[in-house]
Design an enzyme around this catalytic site. Structure first.
Site, short mmCIF file in Angstrom:
data_model
loop_
_atom_site.label_atom_id
_atom_site.label_comp_id
_atom_site.label_asym_id
_atom_site.label_seq_id
_atom_site.Cartn_x
_atom_site.Cartn_y
_atom_site.Cartn_z
N LYS A 1 0.96 -0.96 0.16
CA LYS A 1 0.10 -0.44 -0.25
C LYS A 1 0.56 1.17 0.47
CE LYS A 1 -1.62 1.72 4.30
NZ LYS A 1 -1.43 3.13 4.01
N ASN A 2 2.16 1.06 0.85
CA ASN A 2 2.47 2.83 1.06
C ASN A 2 3.84 2.38 0.36
OD1 ASN A 2 0.86 2.97 3.03
ND2 ASN A 2 2.71 2.60 4.80
N CYS B 1 -6.38 12.04 13.09
CA CYS B 1 -6.17 10.48 12.15
C CYS B 1 -6.60 10.30 13.63
CB CYS B 1 -4.94 10.34 11.79
SG CYS B 1 -3.78 9.30 12.67
N ARG C 1 -0.83 14.45 13.49
CA ARG C 1 0.41 14.22 12.69
C ARG C 1 0.14 15.46 11.58
NH1 ARG C 1 -2.07 8.33 9.75
NH2 ARG C 1 0.40 8.70 8.21
N ASP D 1 4.22 0.85 12.25
CA ASP D 1 2.84 -0.17 11.74
C ASP D 1 2.90 -1.02 11.88
OD1 ASP D 1 2.57 2.15 9.88
OD2 ASP D 1 3.21 1.91 8.51
N ARG E 1 -8.74 -1.05 4.44
CA ARG E 1 -7.68 0.11 3.41
C ARG E 1 -6.46 -0.78 3.16
NH1 ARG E 1 -7.05 5.11 7.21
NH2 ARG E 1 -5.82 5.39 5.29
N1 EPU Z 1 6.18 14.29 11.34
C1 EPU Z 1 5.62 16.07 11.78
N2 EPU Z 1 5.35 16.39 10.05
C2 EPU Z 1 5.52 16.64 9.40
C3 EPU Z 1 5.23 14.83 8.92
C4 EPU Z 1 5.52 14.00 9.70
O1 EPU Z 1 6.21 16.18 12.21
O2 EPU Z 1 4.74 17.03 8.09
C5 EPU Z 1 6.15 13.57 12.27
C6 EPU Z 1 5.04 12.38 12.03
O3 EPU Z 1 3.81 12.72 13.27
C7 EPU Z 1 5.74 11.03 12.32
C8 EPU Z 1 6.90 11.30 12.41
O4 EPU Z 1 6.93 12.86 11.46
O5 EPU Z 1 5.53 11.53 14.34
C9 EPU Z 1 6.97 10.25 11.16
O6 EPU Z 1 5.81 10.34 9.70
P1 EPU Z 1 5.68 10.46 8.41
O7 EPU Z 1 5.71 11.30 7.68
O8 EPU Z 1 6.68 9.76 7.62
O9 EPU Z 1 4.66 9.25 8.47
P2 EPU Z 1 3.51 9.27 7.26
O10 EPU Z 1 4.76 9.35 5.56
O11 EPU Z 1 2.75 10.44 6.99
C10 EPU Z 1 3.73 6.98 6.84
C11 EPU Z 1 2.75 5.54 6.50
C12 EPU Z 1 2.29 4.80 7.90
C13 EPU Z 1 3.25 4.79 8.51
C14 EPU Z 1 4.45 6.20 9.04
C15 EPU Z 1 5.61 5.39 9.28
C16 EPU Z 1 2.57 6.05 4.52
C17 EPU Z 1 1.13 6.53 3.16
N3 EPU Z 1 2.06 6.07 5.53
O12 EPU Z 1 3.00 7.89 6.66
O13 EPU Z 1 1.37 4.20 7.37
O14 EPU Z 1 2.69 4.39 9.74
O15 EPU Z 1 4.78 6.98 7.88
O16 EPU Z 1 6.15 5.07 9.10
O17 EPU Z 1 3.45 5.67 3.63
C18 EPU Z 1 0.02 2.36 7.80
O18 EPU Z 1 0.79 2.11 6.92
O19 EPU Z 1 -0.84 1.67 8.76
C19 EPU Z 1 0.48 3.94 8.04
C20 EPU Z 1 0.00 5.21 8.72
#
Ligand code: EPU
Length: 444
Positions: free
Chosen positions: A49-50, A143, A148, A331, A423
């Site tokens: 998915k990701n 969320c 987030r 995850d 999802r």
């Molecule tokens: N963060 C910030 N600011 C930002 C972005 C992130 O502070 O602008 C923080 C987040 O709050 C968190 C950390 O940085 O503490 C890491 O977040 P990240 O940006 O890496 O997460 P994401 O890109 O929103 C993806 C996956 C998530 C997975 C996370 C961490 C996708 C579509 N989603 O989310 O997947 O948990 O990376 O590995 O790739 C899931 O599949 O169930 C899922 C939630």
């Protein structure tokens, strides 16, 4: 998409479900799981998915017909398809091959109604700014388990020269001309790395991204972009240097296997004392999960393209701390907690990526687990057995944890709101049933 047990194989255009049908199916289903059966057999792992979501968004970078293979059939990939259709793309999904025609993309708005159901919709921001110099993308909001934020995406785009405004809940950019810049992330972010990588691919000049995410999904995205003509150095390291190019060619790519789905099946073998071979997966992408499962007493045999796992009679307690890749994935935190809830001894699970991702804890406690939360850590005193109870899914991985716990619990567990599960897992109920689980999808 109809993911009900007994439904015919998905082969016609999977994006053709109306929002009303989808909403109905998603809110109404529950799973009934009768625990106590060892899982045995072979199971094919779906595309990630990701990894699929950012590559789908990347199709906006180049006009033309893009072909993505091994795309998982999920509510989230369908949502991304709808976001792209909203922008004017033509999207079809047949037999896991997604064809996206971005020749006639004219709109630049990703509306709240879609973005609120899937935060990863923000992946269209970078491609829209890079190719069209404009974007209007809804802010995702919070969320199920916390805020987030998307500040790193916004700060990064601004560093590339985009004058972004927040207007009535939307991120708005107009007349943007992206230019290369030096960007250092204070926090490792999968999404911000992916978004800025896509934006920088078409920016004028050179961009350096420091402290980037190393998740296989991001490495795969970088490799896809390179195959389309992007100039990216340092793939697989914490510093990516991107020399912007004037245009990219359409994508023809195969989505990598889903390491979280695979690790969830490994945890299913572990919690039932079963024996599973996972086909079409990549052991190197799940080294941390494999080591942790070995610590609990599992024996794991990774081979090229597949992994075989045998669960112990009873798992041993172990401590787990999540971290960005190559660390233990957040995850898999909920699923590991389900396993450790029946381990011999006391375990501690700490989430350093999302400090409050614990909505599964009260539900696991309803199934008889002994878990105490202390800040971003959970202390789990293993119990001999779990007991069935009605529980409620709250997010994708929390749902998976409840499914695992139910597989081990005495009696029949009813898990409501499994649209969360749909999802992120392609037909998990059917795959588990094929491995010997007693699982049934019903209308709630
Ligand atoms: N963060 C910030 N600011 C930002 C972005 C992130 O502070 O602008 C923080 C987040 O709050 C968190 C950390 O940085 O503490 C890491 O977040 P990240 O940006 O890496 O997460 P994401 O890109 O929103 C993806 C996956 C998530 C997975 C996370 C961490 C996708 C579509 N989603 O989310 O997947 O948990 O990376 O590995 O790739 C899931 O599949 O169930 C899922 C939630």
């Amino acid at each position: 998409m109809d993911v009900r047990a007994g439904a015919p194989p998905l082969s016609s255009s999977d994006f053709a479900v109306t929002p009303a049908e989808a909403a109905d199916a998603r809110t109404m289903d529950a799973l009934l799981i009768e625990g106590g059966r060892k899982l045995e057999g072979r199971v094919a792992i779906s595309g990630a998915k990701n990894a699929a979501l950012p590559v789908m968004a990347a199709t906006l970078l180049a006009p033309g017909v893009h072909t993505l293979r091994n795309v998982p059939l999920l509510a989230d990939t369908r949502t991304m398809g709808k976001v792209l259709e909203q922008l004017g793309a033509k999207v079809e999904l047949q037999d896991h091959v997604c064809t996206i025609d971005t020749s006639r993309v004219t709109a630049v708005e990703a509306p709240y109604d879609l973005v609120k159901t899937m935060r990863a919709s923000i992946y269209v921001l970078g491609p829209l700014l890079a190719r069209f110099g404009a974007a209007r993308v809804s802010l995702p909001g919070g969320c199920a388990w916390g805020p987030r934020p998307v500040n790193l995406h916004l700060e990064g785009m601004r560093a590339l020269g985009a004058d972004l405004q927040i207007d009535h809940g939307y991120i708005v950019g107009k007349d943007v001309r992206l230019r290369g810049a030096e960007i250092r992330f204070g926090t490792v972010s999968v999404g911000a790395t992916g978004n800025l990588l896509m934006a920088a691919a078409l920016a004028q000049g050179t961009t350096a991204l420091d402290q980037v995410a190393l998740e296989p999904d991001i490495t795969a995205l970088a490799e896809v972009l390179v195959a389309c003509g992007a100039r990216i150095e340092g793939i697989g390291t914490r510093r990516l240097v991107i020399h912007g190019v004037a245009s990219l060619t359409p994508i023809d790519a195969t989505i990598i296997p889903d390491r979280i789905e695979a690790a969830t099946f490994m945890a299913a073998a572990a919690i039932t004392g079963g024996h599973l071979t996972l086909e079409r997966c990549e052991g190197a992408h799940m080294a941390a999960a494999i080591h942790t499962l070995e610590d609990t007493g599992c024996s794991v045999l990774p081979e090229p393209g597949e992994v075989t796992i045998t669960g112990p009679r009873r798992p041993r307690a172990t401590d787990v701390t999540t971290a960005p890749f190559p660390g233990f994935p957040t995850d898999m935190q909920a699923q590991m907690m389900a396993l450790l809830s029946i381990a011999a001894g006391t375990s501690q699970v700490t989430d350093t990526v999302y400090l409050d991702r614990f909505t599964h804890v009260p539900e696991l406690v309803r199934l008889g687990a002994d878990i105490r939360l202390e800040g971003n850590a959970a202390v789990i005193r293993g119990v001999e057995r779990l007991q069935a109870a009605p529980v409620m899914a709250t997010d994708i991985r929390a749902s998976a944890a409840l499914v695992l716990a139910a597989l081990a619990a005495e009696g029949e567990t009813r898990i409501s709101r499994i649209y969360h599960l749909d999802r992120g897992y392609e037909r998990l109920d059917l795959k588990l049933a094929q491995l010997g689980a007693r699982v049934q999808r019903v209308r709630d």
